[in-house]
Write an enzyme that holds these catalytic residues in place. Structure first.
Site, PDB file in Angstrom:
ATOM      1  N   ARG A 168       0.881  -1.274  -0.077  1.00  0.00           N
ATOM      2  CA  ARG A 168       0.043   0.054   0.006  1.00  0.00           C
ATOM      3  C   ARG A 168       0.863   1.212   0.007  1.00  0.00           C
ATOM      4  O   ARG A 168       0.258   2.191  -0.570  1.00  0.00           O
ATOM      5  CB  ARG A 168      -1.007  -0.017   1.335  1.00  0.00           C
ATOM      6  CG  ARG A 168      -2.019  -1.007   0.982  1.00  0.00           C
ATOM      7  CD  ARG A 168      -3.070  -0.898   1.900  1.00  0.00           C
ATOM      8  NE  ARG A 168      -4.173  -1.702   1.762  1.00  0.00           N
ATOM      9  CZ  ARG A 168      -5.138  -1.939   2.773  1.00  0.00           C
ATOM     10  NH1 ARG A 168      -5.181  -1.686   3.825  1.00  0.00           N
ATOM     11  NH2 ARG A 168      -6.087  -2.700   2.245  1.00  0.00           N
ATOM     12  N   LYS A 203     -19.066 -15.148   2.120  1.00  0.00           N
ATOM     13  CA  LYS A 203     -20.508 -14.768   2.513  1.00  0.00           C
ATOM     14  C   LYS A 203     -21.304 -14.148   1.208  1.00  0.00           C
ATOM     15  O   LYS A 203     -20.873 -13.224   0.764  1.00  0.00           O
ATOM     16  CB  LYS A 203     -20.503 -13.705   3.482  1.00  0.00           C
ATOM     17  CG  LYS A 203     -19.730 -14.301   4.905  1.00  0.00           C
ATOM     18  CD  LYS A 203     -20.551 -13.540   6.200  1.00  0.00           C
ATOM     19  CE  LYS A 203     -20.001 -12.227   6.019  1.00  0.00           C
ATOM     20  NZ  LYS A 203     -20.409 -11.633   7.335  1.00  0.00           N
ATOM     21  N   GLY A 250      -9.487  -8.170  -0.388  1.00  0.00           N
ATOM     22  CA  GLY A 250      -8.314  -8.508   0.138  1.00  0.00           C
ATOM     23  C   GLY A 250      -7.440  -9.720   0.094  1.00  0.00           C
ATOM     24  O   GLY A 250      -6.560  -9.898  -0.048  1.00  0.00           O
ATOM     25  N   GLY A 268     -13.935  -3.100   0.305  1.00  0.00           N
ATOM     26  CA  GLY A 268     -15.048  -2.575   0.411  1.00  0.00           C
ATOM     27  C   GLY A 268     -15.531  -1.681  -0.460  1.00  0.00           C
ATOM     28  O   GLY A 268     -16.675  -1.315  -1.199  1.00  0.00           O
TER      29      GLY A 268
HETATM   30  P1  ADP Z   1     -12.245 -11.088  -0.466  1.00  0.00           P
HETATM   31  O1  ADP Z   1     -11.636 -10.594   0.695  1.00  0.00           O
HETATM   32  O2  ADP Z   1     -11.210 -11.584  -1.716  1.00  0.00           O
HETATM   33  O3  ADP Z   1     -13.398 -10.322  -0.876  1.00  0.00           O
HETATM   34  P2  ADP Z   1     -13.598 -12.790   1.114  1.00  0.00           P
HETATM   35  O4  ADP Z   1     -13.167 -12.099   2.308  1.00  0.00           O
HETATM   36  O5  ADP Z   1     -14.955 -12.784   0.612  1.00  0.00           O
HETATM   37  O6  ADP Z   1     -12.796 -12.836   0.003  1.00  0.00           O
HETATM   38  O7  ADP Z   1     -13.521 -14.421   1.215  1.00  0.00           O
HETATM   39  C1  ADP Z   1     -12.218 -15.133   1.655  1.00  0.00           C
HETATM   40  C2  ADP Z   1     -12.504 -16.052   2.718  1.00  0.00           C
HETATM   41  O8  ADP Z   1     -13.283 -17.349   2.228  1.00  0.00           O
HETATM   42  C3  ADP Z   1     -11.097 -16.759   2.748  1.00  0.00           C
HETATM   43  O9  ADP Z   1     -10.704 -16.779   4.162  1.00  0.00           O
HETATM   44  C4  ADP Z   1     -11.509 -18.448   2.596  1.00  0.00           C
HETATM   45  O10 ADP Z   1     -10.993 -19.308   3.396  1.00  0.00           O
HETATM   46  C5  ADP Z   1     -12.971 -18.469   2.783  1.00  0.00           C
HETATM   47  N1  ADP Z   1     -13.635 -19.349   1.997  1.00  0.00           N
HETATM   48  C6  ADP Z   1     -13.589 -19.356   0.743  1.00  0.00           C
HETATM   49  N2  ADP Z   1     -14.213 -20.592   0.131  1.00  0.00           N
HETATM   50  C7  ADP Z   1     -14.512 -21.280   1.521  1.00  0.00           C
HETATM   51  C8  ADP Z   1     -14.959 -22.599   1.709  1.00  0.00           C
HETATM   52  N3  ADP Z   1     -15.670 -23.301   0.502  1.00  0.00           N
HETATM   53  N4  ADP Z   1     -15.372 -22.964   2.980  1.00  0.00           N
HETATM   54  C9  ADP Z   1     -14.930 -21.961   3.859  1.00  0.00           C
HETATM   55  N5  ADP Z   1     -14.480 -21.016   3.750  1.00  0.00           N
HETATM   56  C10 ADP Z   1     -14.086 -20.658   2.235  1.00  0.00           C
HETATM   57 MG    MG Z   2     -11.842 -10.839   2.727  1.00  0.00          MG
END
Ligand code: ADP
Ligand code: MG
Length: 388
Positions: A34, A194, A347, A370
């Site tokens: 960053r 989620k 992230g 976000g």
């Molecule tokens: P980003 O930060 O890229 O937006 P998220 O925070 O939404 O992504 O999701 C990342 C998390 O989701 C990771 O910690 C990963 O371990 C978890 N994850 C992804 N697929 C699964 C799964 N099938 N079961 C449990 N956790 C999962």
């Molecule tokens: Mg995340």
């Protein structure tokens, strides 16, 4: 949105909101991505004869915890800029205004963690005025904080001539470009934990994209909505209804909403879990889906390879656990090799790209998780609006 091209900065003091919210370890900066992302703006402004006053938050301090001081950042930034960066002992006040006014062109002063001031997150008028008193003009280069109306992102912009820094400018232009005029086909790959975090973005892409590919734990509310068994998989209950609506919307929208057709299962969430492959998506009791299967990963990789524009947010599985990283790796490699424009937000998705050594092979790696989602959802970002 005004940019650095619209500002006269020669011989002036420029207050720059940067995103130096970096991970620290043992009192040093553990990852300087960053800080390096801000260098184009900082270098340009110094070359154009400005004195720089930098303001950033770090973590969520409650009571001026010294471990959330920006001192390690000042040290790392000094090394990167090749000039001494002074750290102010606070954020605003007479002494700090004096130091700011004493700066010569090219000199750099970093204010302490702006969230040491309780007024920051309240967009307090006194704090915003105190910040404005430090400088002649204001530049916001902290895209990751632009979705918050805080004193250092919104309040101060209302009080000084202002513009977007190069990083924020590129973020906004690139992300808006995906929605407004993407090279087709436009493919969105959405994963992560989620659905409720990302359902608004999925909704938006169903209107503009040719295909939306779902992976990660995100797929289980969709499977539940379709009547499948999800076993012990991470399945967000509140996500099932939005998933059902998205499936209906896709059917009308002329956008393909793709779900995994095979999975990799574990008997628990851990690197030493028992692992088995499932040709199908009905997860037996006692097992959880922790990655998309190889057939799904290949199918998604082909979609990505054929896309004019790819937006990727959210890993395909629990990529932090090596036995369940293959789906995310396959998507990351496909995105890295894709001939089209590739934009990655989030992230954990950025961390996955870094883990696979592919971070420099995408067109744009968004620094704001976000903020990038909110922009793509069509929300107005207060920090960006204030730069008009
Ligand atoms: P980003 O930060 O890229 O937006 P998220 O925070 O939404 O992504 O999701 C990342 C998390 O989701 C990771 O910690 C990963 O371990 C978890 N994850 C992804 N697929 C699964 C799964 N099938 N079961 C449990 N956790 C999962
Ligand atoms: Mg995340």
């Amino acid at each position: 949105m005004r940019t650095l091209d619209d500002l006269d900065v020669d011989g002036r003091r420029v207050l720059i909101r940067v995103d130096f919210n970096v991970p620290l370890k043992d009192g040093a900066v553990a990852d300087d991505t960053r800080i390096r992302a801000a260098l184009p703006t900082l270098t340009e402004l110094r070359e154009r004869g400005a004195a720089l006053i930098l303001v950033s938050h770090l973590g969520r301090p409650k009571d001026r915890e010294p471990e959330l001081s920006l001192r390690p950042v000042a040290k790392r930034l000094s090394e990167l800029l090749g000039t001494d960066v002074q750290l102010a002992p606070g954020v605003v006040g007479d002494a700090i205004t004096q130091s700011a006014h004493a700066l010569s062109p090219g000199e750099v002063l970093l204010l302490e963690n702006v969230r040491y001031e309780p007024g920051e997150t309240k967009n307090d008028a006194t704090l915003a005025s105190g910040l404005a008193a430090l400088a002649d003009v204001y530049v916001n280069d902290a895209f990751g904080a632009a979705h918050r109306a805080h004193a250092s992102t919104e309040g101060v912009a209302r009080r000084l001539p202002h513009a977007a820094g190069r990083l924020l400018e590129r973020e906004v232009t690139t992300l808006n470009g995906i929605l407004e005029d993407p090279a087709k086909p436009l493919v969105a790959v959405v994963g992560g934990a989620k659905v409720t975090d990302k359902v608004a973005v999925i909704d938006r892409f169903l209107e503009v994209a040719d295909a939306v590919l779902i992976g990660g734990a995100m797929c289980f509310p969709f499977f539940k909505a379709q009547g499948h068994e999800v076993g012990d998989s991470l399945c967000e209950e509140e996500g099932i209804e939005p998933a059902r609506r998205a499936l209906e919307k896709a059917a009308d929208a002329g956008c393909r909403l793709e779900l995994p057709s095979d999975l990799v299962l574990g008997d628990r969430f851990g690197a030493d879990a028992q692992r088995k492959e499932l040709d199908g998506v009905d997860v037996p009791a006692g097992w959880m889906g922790l990655d998309v299967g190889a057939t799904t990963a290949e199918r998604y990789a082909r979609e990505i390879a054929g896309a004019g524009t790819v937006f990727w947010n959210g890993p395909m599985g629990a990529f932090e656990l090596e036995p369940f990283a293959a789906g995310t790796r396959a998507v990351a490699e496909a995105v890295a090799q894709a001939p089209g424009t590739t934009v990655v937000g989030g992230g954990d998705s950025a961390a996955a790209l870094q883990q696979f050594g592919l971070a420099d092979q995408v067109t744009h790696l968004s620094t704001g998780g976000g903020a990038s989602l909110e922009l793509l959802e069509g929300k107005r970002l207060p920090g960006v609006e204030a730069l008009a």
